[in-house]
Design a protein around this motif. Sequence first.
Motif, PDB file in Angstrom:
ATOM      1  N   THR A   1       0.829  -1.205   0.000  1.00 57.07           N
ATOM      2  CA  THR A   1       0.000   0.000   0.000  1.00 57.07           C
ATOM      3  C   THR A   1       0.865   1.258   0.000  1.00 57.07           C
ATOM      4  O   THR A   1       0.615   2.203  -0.766  1.00 57.07           O
ATOM      5  CB  THR A   1      -0.928   0.002   1.224  1.00 57.07           C
ATOM      6  OG1 THR A   1      -1.777  -1.150   1.171  1.00 57.07           O
ATOM      7  CG2 THR A   1      -1.788   1.250   1.251  1.00 57.07           C
TER       8      THR A   1
ATOM      9  N   TYR B   1       1.205   4.163  -2.948  1.00 58.56           N
ATOM     10  CA  TYR B   1       0.963   5.585  -2.682  1.00 58.56           C
ATOM     11  C   TYR B   1       2.062   6.459  -3.281  1.00 58.56           C
ATOM     12  O   TYR B   1       1.793   7.506  -3.883  1.00 58.56           O
ATOM     13  CB  TYR B   1       0.890   5.838  -1.177  1.00 58.56           C
ATOM     14  CG  TYR B   1      -0.518   5.779  -0.609  1.00 58.56           C
ATOM     15  CD1 TYR B   1      -1.515   6.630  -1.070  1.00 58.56           C
ATOM     16  CD2 TYR B   1      -0.837   4.882   0.408  1.00 58.56           C
ATOM     17  CE1 TYR B   1      -2.797   6.582  -0.549  1.00 58.56           C
ATOM     18  CE2 TYR B   1      -2.121   4.816   0.938  1.00 58.56           C
ATOM     19  CZ  TYR B   1      -3.091   5.669   0.455  1.00 58.56           C
ATOM     20  OH  TYR B   1      -4.371   5.621   0.968  1.00 58.56           O
TER      21      TYR B   1
ATOM     22  N   ARG C   1     -16.158  13.870   1.637  1.00 59.13           N
ATOM     23  CA  ARG C   1     -14.846  13.384   1.217  1.00 59.13           C
ATOM     24  C   ARG C   1     -14.990  12.125   0.356  1.00 59.13           C
ATOM     25  O   ARG C   1     -14.319  11.975  -0.665  1.00 59.13           O
ATOM     26  CB  ARG C   1     -14.000  13.086   2.454  1.00 59.13           C
ATOM     27  CG  ARG C   1     -12.510  12.896   2.180  1.00 59.13           C
ATOM     28  CD  ARG C   1     -11.763  12.626   3.462  1.00 59.13           C
ATOM     29  NE  ARG C   1     -12.014  13.690   4.433  1.00 59.13           N
ATOM     30  CZ  ARG C   1     -12.190  13.483   5.731  1.00 59.13           C
ATOM     31  NH1 ARG C   1     -12.163  12.263   6.228  1.00 59.13           N
ATOM     32  NH2 ARG C   1     -12.390  14.499   6.534  1.00 59.13           N
TER      33      ARG C   1
ATOM     34  N   LEU D   1     -14.030  11.412  -3.709  1.00 61.40           N
ATOM     35  CA  LEU D   1     -13.262  10.267  -4.208  1.00 61.40           C
ATOM     36  C   LEU D   1     -14.030   9.537  -5.313  1.00 61.40           C
ATOM     37  O   LEU D   1     -13.458   9.147  -6.333  1.00 61.40           O
ATOM     38  CB  LEU D   1     -12.959   9.297  -3.065  1.00 61.40           C
ATOM     39  CG  LEU D   1     -11.961   9.777  -2.012  1.00 61.40           C
ATOM     40  CD1 LEU D   1     -11.888   8.781  -0.854  1.00 61.40           C
ATOM     41  CD2 LEU D   1     -10.585   9.969  -2.630  1.00 61.40           C
TER      42      LEU D   1
ATOM     43  N   GLN E   1      -4.970   4.830  -7.160  1.00 66.37           N
ATOM     44  CA  GLN E   1      -4.943   5.862  -6.131  1.00 66.37           C
ATOM     45  C   GLN E   1      -6.348   6.118  -5.561  1.00 66.37           C
ATOM     46  O   GLN E   1      -6.510   6.313  -4.352  1.00 66.37           O
ATOM     47  CB  GLN E   1      -4.354   7.167  -6.689  1.00 66.37           C
ATOM     48  CG  GLN E   1      -2.928   7.053  -7.188  1.00 66.37           C
ATOM     49  CD  GLN E   1      -1.979   6.517  -6.127  1.00 66.37           C
ATOM     50  OE1 GLN E   1      -2.025   6.952  -4.976  1.00 66.37           O
ATOM     51  NE2 GLN E   1      -1.130   5.565  -6.516  1.00 66.37           N
ATOM     52  N   CYS E   2      -7.348   6.098  -6.423  1.00 64.95           N
ATOM     53  CA  CYS E   2      -8.732   6.293  -5.956  1.00 64.95           C
ATOM     54  C   CYS E   2      -9.144   5.170  -5.016  1.00 64.95           C
ATOM     55  O   CYS E   2      -9.712   5.414  -3.939  1.00 64.95           O
ATOM     56  CB  CYS E   2      -9.680   6.363  -7.153  1.00 64.95           C
ATOM     57  SG  CYS E   2      -9.579   7.888  -8.111  1.00 64.95           S
TER      58      CYS E   2
ATOM     59  N   LEU F   1      -7.221   3.082  -3.319  1.00 64.99           N
ATOM     60  CA  LEU F   1      -6.426   3.140  -2.085  1.00 64.99           C
ATOM     61  C   LEU F   1      -7.068   4.086  -1.073  1.00 64.99           C
ATOM     62  O   LEU F   1      -7.195   3.767   0.120  1.00 64.99           O
ATOM     63  CB  LEU F   1      -5.000   3.614  -2.392  1.00 64.99           C
ATOM     64  CG  LEU F   1      -4.032   2.584  -2.977  1.00 64.99           C
ATOM     65  CD1 LEU F   1      -2.757   3.271  -3.450  1.00 64.99           C
ATOM     66  CD2 LEU F   1      -3.710   1.500  -1.953  1.00 64.99           C
ATOM     67  N   ARG F   2      -7.491   5.245  -1.533  1.00 67.39           N
ATOM     68  CA  ARG F   2      -8.079   6.240  -0.642  1.00 67.39           C
ATOM     69  C   ARG F   2      -9.497   5.842  -0.222  1.00 67.39           C
ATOM     70  O   ARG F   2      -9.917   6.119   0.916  1.00 67.39           O
ATOM     71  CB  ARG F   2      -8.072   7.610  -1.331  1.00 67.39           C
ATOM     72  CG  ARG F   2      -6.673   8.227  -1.338  1.00 67.39           C
ATOM     73  CD  ARG F   2      -6.495   9.299  -2.406  1.00 67.39           C
ATOM     74  NE  ARG F   2      -5.166   9.900  -2.323  1.00 67.39           N
ATOM     75  CZ  ARG F   2      -4.052   9.322  -2.778  1.00 67.39           C
ATOM     76  NH1 ARG F   2      -4.105   8.121  -3.348  1.00 67.39           N
ATOM     77  NH2 ARG F   2      -2.890   9.938  -2.652  1.00 67.39           N
TER      78      ARG F   2
ATOM     79  N   ARG G   1      -9.062   3.296   2.483  1.00 72.40           N
ATOM     80  CA  ARG G   1      -8.682   3.927   3.737  1.00 72.40           C
ATOM     81  C   ARG G   1      -9.904   4.588   4.382  1.00 72.40           C
ATOM     82  O   ARG G   1     -10.093   4.520   5.602  1.00 72.40           O
ATOM     83  CB  ARG G   1      -7.594   4.975   3.474  1.00 72.40           C
ATOM     84  CG  ARG G   1      -7.062   5.618   4.759  1.00 72.40           C
ATOM     85  CD  ARG G   1      -5.869   6.504   4.477  1.00 72.40           C
ATOM     86  NE  ARG G   1      -6.220   7.627   3.613  1.00 72.40           N
ATOM     87  CZ  ARG G   1      -5.336   8.537   3.184  1.00 72.40           C
ATOM     88  NH1 ARG G   1      -4.050   8.422   3.510  1.00 72.40           N
ATOM     89  NH2 ARG G   1      -5.731   9.529   2.413  1.00 72.40           N
ATOM     90  N   TRP G   2     -10.744   5.216   3.573  1.00 70.37           N
ATOM     91  CA  TRP G   2     -11.990   5.811   4.076  1.00 70.37           C
ATOM     92  C   TRP G   2     -12.879   4.722   4.675  1.00 70.37           C
ATOM     93  O   TRP G   2     -13.449   4.898   5.756  1.00 70.37           O
ATOM     94  CB  TRP G   2     -12.703   6.511   2.930  1.00 70.37           C
ATOM     95  CG  TRP G   2     -13.849   7.387   3.352  1.00 70.37           C
ATOM     96  CD1 TRP G   2     -13.825   8.734   3.509  1.00 70.37           C
ATOM     97  CD2 TRP G   2     -15.193   6.966   3.680  1.00 70.37           C
ATOM     98  NE1 TRP G   2     -15.057   9.187   3.901  1.00 70.37           N
ATOM     99  CE2 TRP G   2     -15.916   8.116   4.023  1.00 70.37           C
ATOM    100  CE3 TRP G   2     -15.827   5.738   3.724  1.00 70.37           C
ATOM    101  CZ2 TRP G   2     -17.247   8.073   4.398  1.00 70.37           C
ATOM    102  CZ3 TRP G   2     -17.164   5.683   4.113  1.00 70.37           C
ATOM    103  CH2 TRP G   2     -17.859   6.845   4.434  1.00 70.37           C
TER     104      TRP G   2
END
Length: 600
Positions: A214, A218, A313, A317, A342-343, A345-346, A349-350
């Motif tokens: 991960t 990033y 948020r 995304l 990248q999308c 991954l975020r 995390r959200w």
Amino acid sequence: MNSPETVYHNRISEFTKQHNSVKKRINHISNIRFIVFGLMVVVDIFLYRSGHHAAMAVCSVAAITIFIALVFYHESLYKLLNHISNLLQINGRCLDRIHDKWNNHDDTGSVFINKEHAFTSDLDIFGQNSVFQWINAANTFAGRAAIARVFSNKPDEVKVIQERQVALAELAPMVDFRQNLQAYSKNECMDRNDESILSWLESPDSLFKNNALTVMLYIFPWVINVTALSAFIFKIPGIGSLLYLISFCLSLVWRAGIMKIMNAFEKRSDILNTYSRVIELIQSEKFQSQLLHKLKEEFTGEHKESAFIVLKRLASLVAASHVRYSGVGAFVFNLLFTWDIQCVLRMERWKKHHGTSVRKWIAAIGEFEMLSTLSQIHFENADWCFPLVSKDTGEIIAKNIGHPLLWSKKRVCNDFQISGGVAVSVITGSNMSGKTTFLRTIGVNMVLAFAGAPVCAKTFCCYPVQLYTSMRIHDDLRSNVSSFYAELIRVKKIVDAIDSGEKVFFLLDELFRGTNSRDRHDGAIAVLRVLSSGGACGLISTHDLELANLEKIDSEKFRNYHFSERITETDITFDYQLQDGPSNSRNALAMIRLAGIPIV
């Protein structure tokens, strides 16, 4: 205090002015954008020809900055215009309800129709000309489902009903809040279920489970772009091209998993933004009632971060992931930034921090929409009452009760009670005298009472009980079921409910109409004795005047009421007033004659 009609007219007048003002501002900004762009072109050409290249660059940057700011402001004005348009439409529909023109409203709740339900089909709870169509102010799937739940489920605990009544009384005068709540979600799809999003958010699965991987993913775009740029600067283009090829191929490695996640959020950024705006509106209000305060607290996340910020948020995304719908854009962004990776991954995390909270947030929004919808009844009908719902009474007592869906200028109200050990009220009367409408009057008001809403009565007392009806019975050719057998099935459900220990209140209209008069009479008496001996209470309407003899046989359990009419040579008039005792009138021949059919 202004009447609801005056309030709605005043709001339409005010919003019309705002609508016209915003439209003018939109036109002005459009003209200014054109002027800024035109001036930039003219000035840049002049400065370029004059050799003032630095000044031209500064001028261009300044003009582009102003132009972009104007674009964003223009977009915000369009959103404001849309919101005002929604408020205008909402107030127009409120006036429709007051003027008895609500049956042209689009959302009839037809998705909730269940012909096998114990009472909703017979009482017109969903569908055309229904309770749902009359009062619904919810737009989200969760809100509409919450309304359907309180209108069709078994009654909640008395304490829950009472808490809901207090919340509705608080919300009723909050017209701005209620209408903004409705307007913010007005443009969303009513039938859009969020289960695909919720399933992924609540799932423990993750596409990128290894922490080291991960971190590498990033920083990968930064490493690739810096290295590739250096390679091009030092005139080693082959290495730069190879690195970008690796970057693009990397997106293809996890493509299947990435698309599965993104498909769950298929074009959902708008509805997530809607949820965010609605939550922000709710959190900006201070509520006094326990129920509303408790629902508001649902929007405080586990990390004490406001739910509306968190959802905004996620919406950003999801919106960013929509680059994939642009062929060239998707290729370039994945080539340079491994964009899809990248999308995701975020988003993951959200999900790790907030995923399990979203369902309760959406459910709380739905509860607010449901309460806001029901509070309209109280605001628009100040002469209606909040019923006394008590599990200790075991009786139904109503003063001036009428059907909520009938226009107040045409509605006829009656007093009625079923108490003191009486189990069955037998209502007789001739054709069109109002028997069936009265059964629905009692039934619909009981549905509203159990939902916590006001009822169309001066006073109303009832107890939590499961409603069962047998009114609109049809044969089913495909299932080889006659209307008589279909009625037997309905009655059997009532008997089974009684045997299971349920408290039952029944509404039976012309029981066993699908058979001969003798069998209909004997069958109805047999069923009523079974129901009354089992502890059930209810009403039956009938043309069978012999059923009125049940009161003579057992006056403690049976009570007679009737509707009558006035017949002249040229007309039949009905007063729709419920009276004690059995009917002694008949009007079939008179109606046949008035219809122009000769009687020999």
